[in-house]
Design a protein around this motif. Sequence first.
Motif, PDB file in Angstrom:
ATOM      1  N   LEU A 271     -16.182  85.670  32.305  1.00 31.21           N
ATOM      2  CA  LEU A 271     -14.956  86.353  31.584  1.00 31.21           C
ATOM      3  C   LEU A 271     -14.829  85.971  30.088  1.00 31.21           C
ATOM      4  N   LEU A 272     -14.616  86.933  29.421  1.00 31.54           N
ATOM      5  CA  LEU A 272     -14.395  86.677  27.653  1.00 31.54           C
ATOM      6  C   LEU A 272     -13.005  86.849  27.713  1.00 31.54           C
ATOM      7  N   GLU A 273     -12.108  87.493  27.938  1.00 30.86           N
ATOM      8  CA  GLU A 273     -10.544  87.457  27.790  1.00 30.86           C
ATOM      9  C   GLU A 273      -9.906  87.753  28.893  1.00 30.86           C
ATOM     10  N   GLY A 274      -8.603  87.384  28.733  1.00 28.27           N
ATOM     11  CA  GLY A 274      -7.597  87.629  30.202  1.00 28.27           C
ATOM     12  C   GLY A 274      -7.865  86.609  31.290  1.00 28.27           C
ATOM     13  N   SER A 275      -7.803  87.331  32.327  1.00 29.75           N
ATOM     14  CA  SER A 275      -7.900  86.381  33.768  1.00 29.75           C
ATOM     15  C   SER A 275      -8.567  87.272  34.633  1.00 29.75           C
ATOM     16  N   VAL A 276      -9.368  86.792  35.657  1.00 31.74           N
ATOM     17  CA  VAL A 276      -9.861  87.713  36.880  1.00 31.74           C
ATOM     18  C   VAL A 276      -9.661  86.908  38.009  1.00 31.74           C
ATOM     19  N   ARG A 277      -9.493  87.502  39.151  1.00 38.61           N
ATOM     20  CA  ARG A 277      -9.696  86.452  40.627  1.00 38.61           C
ATOM     21  C   ARG A 277     -11.004  87.186  41.070  1.00 38.61           C
ATOM     22  N   ILE A 278     -11.755  86.350  41.583  1.00 39.84           N
ATOM     23  CA  ILE A 278     -12.959  86.590  42.346  1.00 39.84           C
ATOM     24  C   ILE A 278     -12.543  86.127  43.843  1.00 39.84           C
ATOM     25  N   THR A 279     -13.184  87.317  44.743  1.00 38.79           N
ATOM     26  CA  THR A 279     -13.309  86.852  46.170  1.00 38.79           C
ATOM     27  C   THR A 279     -14.564  87.238  46.461  1.00 38.79           C
ATOM     28  N   ASN A 280     -15.146  86.205  47.358  1.00 36.86           N
ATOM     29  CA  ASN A 280     -16.112  86.203  48.030  1.00 36.86           C
ATOM     30  C   ASN A 280     -16.064  86.937  49.406  1.00 36.86           C
ATOM     31  N   LEU A 281     -16.429  88.097  49.698  1.00 30.63           N
ATOM     32  CA  LEU A 281     -16.034  89.031  50.478  1.00 30.63           C
ATOM     33  C   LEU A 281     -16.572  88.280  52.219  1.00 30.63           C
ATOM     34  N   THR A 283     -16.453  84.965  52.753  1.00 35.49           N
ATOM     35  CA  THR A 283     -15.962  84.018  53.299  1.00 35.49           C
ATOM     36  C   THR A 283     -14.369  83.999  52.826  1.00 35.49           C
ATOM     37  N   LYS A 284     -14.027  84.942  52.130  1.00 45.99           N
ATOM     38  CA  LYS A 284     -12.848  85.158  51.434  1.00 45.99           C
ATOM     39  C   LYS A 284     -12.137  84.132  50.410  1.00 45.99           C
ATOM     40  N   VAL A 285     -13.092  83.196  50.320  1.00 50.97           N
ATOM     41  CA  VAL A 285     -12.741  82.114  49.230  1.00 50.97           C
ATOM     42  C   VAL A 285     -12.680  82.824  47.833  1.00 50.97           C
ATOM     43  N   GLN A 286     -11.658  82.356  47.154  1.00 48.94           N
ATOM     44  CA  GLN A 286     -11.330  82.772  45.944  1.00 48.94           C
ATOM     45  C   GLN A 286     -11.328  81.702  44.774  1.00 48.94           C
ATOM     46  N   ALA A 287     -11.666  82.429  43.507  1.00 46.44           N
ATOM     47  CA  ALA A 287     -11.553  81.760  42.242  1.00 46.44           C
ATOM     48  C   ALA A 287     -10.861  82.272  40.983  1.00 46.44           C
ATOM     49  N   LEU A 288     -10.023  81.648  40.318  1.00 49.45           N
ATOM     50  CA  LEU A 288      -9.370  82.498  39.058  1.00 49.45           C
ATOM     51  C   LEU A 288     -10.254  81.988  37.841  1.00 49.45           C
ATOM     52  N   LEU A 289     -10.694  82.645  37.132  1.00 49.65           N
ATOM     53  CA  LEU A 289     -11.374  82.338  35.954  1.00 49.65           C
ATOM     54  C   LEU A 289     -10.495  82.501  34.813  1.00 49.65           C
ATOM     55  N   GLN A 294     -17.798  81.144  34.350  1.00 52.54           N
ATOM     56  CA  GLN A 294     -18.568  82.103  35.056  1.00 52.54           C
ATOM     57  C   GLN A 294     -18.467  81.892  36.676  1.00 52.54           C
ATOM     58  N   ALA A 295     -18.307  82.719  37.114  1.00 52.63           N
ATOM     59  CA  ALA A 295     -18.391  82.499  38.698  1.00 52.63           C
ATOM     60  C   ALA A 295     -19.689  82.844  39.307  1.00 52.63           C
ATOM     61  N   MET A 296     -20.295  82.327  40.061  1.00 54.08           N
ATOM     62  CA  MET A 296     -21.416  82.569  40.690  1.00 54.08           C
ATOM     63  C   MET A 296     -21.342  82.531  42.389  1.00 54.08           C
ATOM     64  N   ILE A 297     -21.701  83.539  42.944  1.00 57.16           N
ATOM     65  CA  ILE A 297     -21.688  83.919  44.273  1.00 57.16           C
ATOM     66  C   ILE A 297     -23.194  83.748  44.972  1.00 57.16           C
ATOM     67  N   ASN A 298     -23.580  82.786  45.706  1.00 56.94           N
ATOM     68  CA  ASN A 298     -24.682  82.789  46.487  1.00 56.94           C
ATOM     69  C   ASN A 298     -24.582  82.730  47.956  1.00 56.94           C
ATOM     70  N   ASN A 299     -24.601  83.851  48.570  1.00 54.44           N
ATOM     71  CA  ASN A 299     -24.201  83.853  49.779  1.00 54.44           C
ATOM     72  C   ASN A 299     -22.810  83.617  50.150  1.00 54.44           C
ATOM     73  N   ASP A 300     -22.672  82.422  51.029  1.00 46.67           N
ATOM     74  CA  ASP A 300     -21.219  81.836  51.358  1.00 46.67           C
ATOM     75  C   ASP A 300     -20.820  80.920  50.173  1.00 46.67           C
ATOM     76  N   LYS A 301     -21.343  80.705  49.202  1.00 49.15           N
ATOM     77  CA  LYS A 301     -21.067  79.900  48.316  1.00 49.15           C
ATOM     78  C   LYS A 301     -20.465  80.244  46.882  1.00 49.15           C
ATOM     79  N   LEU A 302     -19.590  80.020  46.575  1.00 44.37           N
ATOM     80  CA  LEU A 302     -18.821  80.440  45.336  1.00 44.37           C
ATOM     81  C   LEU A 302     -18.626  78.995  44.388  1.00 44.37           C
ATOM     82  N   ASP A 303     -19.073  79.150  43.197  1.00 49.14           N
ATOM     83  CA  ASP A 303     -19.228  78.075  42.127  1.00 49.14           C
ATOM     84  C   ASP A 303     -18.740  78.502  40.790  1.00 49.14           C
ATOM     85  N   THR A 304     -18.136  77.691  40.050  1.00 44.22           N
ATOM     86  CA  THR A 304     -17.715  78.051  38.470  1.00 44.22           C
ATOM     87  C   THR A 304     -18.171  77.158  37.657  1.00 44.22           C
TER      88      THR A 304
END
Length: 391
Positions: A271-281, A283-289, A294-304
């Motif tokens: 994310l450069l400007e504003g805000s985004v919501r990431i959803t891991n499809l 696991t349905k886990v979410q993160a607000l950037l 930067q959000a990283m999704i690798n299989n079932d894991k979501l990290d920022t």
Amino acid sequence: MEKERILHLYKAYQLQTATKEEELEFAKLLHDVQYEEIWNEILDRNWTEITERELGAAEFEGHAPVLASLKQHINYTPKSRKIWLKIAVVAAASIILTVLSVNYYFIASDKKSQEIHFANDIAPGKNGATLTLANGRKILINDAIAGNIANETGVKISKNRDGQIVYEVIGDQTGALVYNTLTTTRGEQTQIRLPDGTIVFLNAESSLRFPTSFANTAKRKVSLTGEGYFEVSKDKNHPFVVESDQQEVEVLGTSFNINNYSDELAIKTTLLEGSVRITNLNTKVQALLTPGQQAMINNDKLDTKNVETEDVVAWKNGYFMFNNETLASIMKRVSKWYNMEVIYNDEALKNKRFFGSISRYENISELLKVLQKTDVATFEIKGRQVIVNKE
């Protein structure tokens, strides 16, 4: 105390009085995002003034040719200022090429100033894409095409002077949604302005599927493969959604980059400007950037994590940026843009790390010259192959 410690390490490293432990600490702090403001305060001065004041006029005169040569190989723009200043700090010391215990390689060398020549060369990629309409018709988009490209029901498709493919709604949109797909191959990139005004930059070997109109839709939904940079037009009543493999990104109006290449280990959204919501499809886990994350999704894991955003979107701004990046990662990106294959004669070279920046519009030989001056590896160009050999 942190600032005083950084100043001490900086001075000790410049004067070559730092211990091995201090060198390691210096390298670690130099690349730690949380100390970025302190480093910017220290380094946000003209590089000549920094080196001349620290080394003294006489000693600086001896290093000036090396620094000038280094600057020629760095695409110095305001966006690359930070990385250039970091390189200049280390280059200002008498050990121009420094390999710390953690293998920080800097793209500069005072012992290999002779010109490097390649028998063959590969031209850079170019603006181009293929637009597939809903009826299956394919339109090749290149620099030669300008003006009106096609018309669909209620939609005009054209290409403007800036090279953007532009969608304009010119009629009523009461029917079913109609989708188009914009695709780039290896060695191509393009940009498009969607019907709502959103601008998308599409990197090489990528595709964007989108409706020709967002009328009568609760969400402005598109699908991405590969890599794209989005400048989303604000519309609080109609969120903009990007689907890409394992994730969904929802925004109202913002700027962000998604790297969704199939040959990468993780999907990366920055994310450069504003805000985004990431959803891991999965696991349905979410993160607000927030900006700079930067959000990283690798299989079932979501990290920022926090990142240097100018590094992430360097491709969109016309240059390659290497910030403590492995050769394997660098050449993976380079191969997509130059449409070539990389062959390693020594697998250990893949893990060597580099810093630097160079225009994406140079022939590949210019990029390889910069890498080869580190004395880490040598390169050969054979047809559309680049052979990487141990120095």
